[in-house]
Design a protein around this motif. Structure first.
Motif, mmCIF file in Angstrom:
data_model
loop_
_atom_site.group_PDB
_atom_site.id
_atom_site.type_symbol
_atom_site.label_atom_id
_atom_site.label_comp_id
_atom_site.label_asym_id
_atom_site.label_seq_id
_atom_site.Cartn_x
_atom_site.Cartn_y
_atom_site.Cartn_z
ATOM 1 N N SER A 232 0.820 -1.207 0.000
ATOM 2 C CA SER A 232 0.000 0.000 0.000
ATOM 3 C C SER A 232 0.858 1.263 0.000
ATOM 4 O O SER A 232 0.370 2.336 -0.377
ATOM 5 C CB SER A 232 -0.925 0.005 1.217
ATOM 6 N N HIS A 243 -8.939 0.885 -4.575
ATOM 7 C CA HIS A 243 -9.088 0.140 -3.326
ATOM 8 C C HIS A 243 -10.160 0.769 -2.439
ATOM 9 O O HIS A 243 -10.912 0.064 -1.759
ATOM 10 C CB HIS A 243 -7.752 0.099 -2.581
ATOM 11 N N GLY A 248 -12.047 -1.210 0.441
ATOM 12 C CA GLY A 248 -10.864 -1.597 1.181
ATOM 13 C C GLY A 248 -10.506 -0.648 2.312
ATOM 14 O O GLY A 248 -9.659 -0.964 3.135
#
Length: 291
Positions: A232, A243, A248
């Motif tokens: 990330s 994402h 996410g």
């Protein structure tokens, strides 16, 4: 004698007015999604879910922007600044590399005689016809083999040269009169000096076009960053927002936060285009011939 009036000037005044009104209507239709995006980014989550298409927020708030920049007041913040920094770093590196290497390769294909030049140009055209999605798995395997996966070098290096940019520069260099280079060669200039001091200063329009296209392409790149990174910490605006949208980074719709991030991510490209649209839309060739 041919009529030298502008094309629109040849139509009656009512037709010209109707044409302009139609263009304005199409322009407003194109701008409408951006207005909805801006309005939604200023709404609360309940207001955005209840009235997603309204252009006037019931209770305007900048809470989404505060959360993006880490001032959410205890609410979990979004790493937007990290995404922005990664995108800016990668985009500047890729754009600089493309402008340099594409112009050098284009000049070599246009002016320097060497064996296999035509064959190389055919391969260049062939590379432009290959869908990028076909190269995703081979690109991943190559990055893995060279130890460049999940790193800035793996994000930047494969994008430093673009076949379309080489083609643009080659076509422009072929349009320049050879007399200019021959005059410089008579004065004792070699190929590097001719390229840097004579040809490039005359190439402002295509270089700006290449800069805008390279900046836009690398800023909006998604599939390459998706297969070249895993951590990330290397997320750019495109992968980070993907994402985020997929859930996410928290539950709920969070439409204001998502659209605020998307709106901010479009501003750099829009600003660059509006600053250089005169060169991007209408290129100009300038030069002088030494007598």
């Amino acid at each position: 004698m041919a009529d030298e009036r502008p094309v629109l000037g040849r139509f009656p005044r009512p037709a010209r007015i109707a044409g302009r009104l139609a263009l304005c209507a199409f322009a407003l239709l194109y701008v409408l999604p951006f207005l909805i995006q801006l309005a939604t980014s200023l709404k609360t989550d309940p207001d955005a879910a209840a009235h997603p298409m309204t252009l006037f927020p019931g209770n305007p708030t900048v809470a989404a922007y505060r959360r993006l920049f880490g001032a959410g007041g205890g609410v979990e913040s979004v790493p937007f600044l990290r995404w922005l920094g990664n995108s800016a770093f990668v985009t500047v590196a890729v754009t600089s590399g493309r402008v340099l290497f594409d112009s050098m390769a284009g000049y070599a294909l246009a002016r320097l005689p060497f064996a296999g030049r035509r064959t190389l140009f055919v391969f260049l055209l062939s590379a432009m016809s290959v869908p990028p999605v076909v190269l995703l798995i081979p690109k991943f395997l190559v990055l893995k083999s060279f130890g460049m996966f999940d790193s800035y070098s793996g994000m930047i290096t494969p994008l430093l040269v673009d076949a379309g940019g080489v083609f643009i520069m080659k076509q422009f260099f072929e349009s320049l009169p050879r007399e200019i280079e021959e005059a410089a060669r008579i004065d004792g200039a070699g190929v590097p000096r001719i390229f840097w001091s004579v040809v490039l200063p005359m190439s402002k329009a295509p270089l700006i076009t290449l800069t805008v296209l390279s900046f836009q392409g690398s800023w909006n790149e998604f599939t390459h960053f998706l297969v070249s990174t895993q951590s990330s910490r290397y997320d750019t605006l495109t992968t980070g927002l993907a994402h985020f949208v997929s859930g996410g980074l928290g539950g709920g719709t969070q439409y204001p936060l998502k659209l605020a991030a998307a709106l901010l991510s479009t501003l750099p490209v829009a600003a660059l285009f509006f600053c250089f649209q005169r060169y991007f839309v209408r290129g100009s060739n300038a030069g002088s011939v030494k007598e």
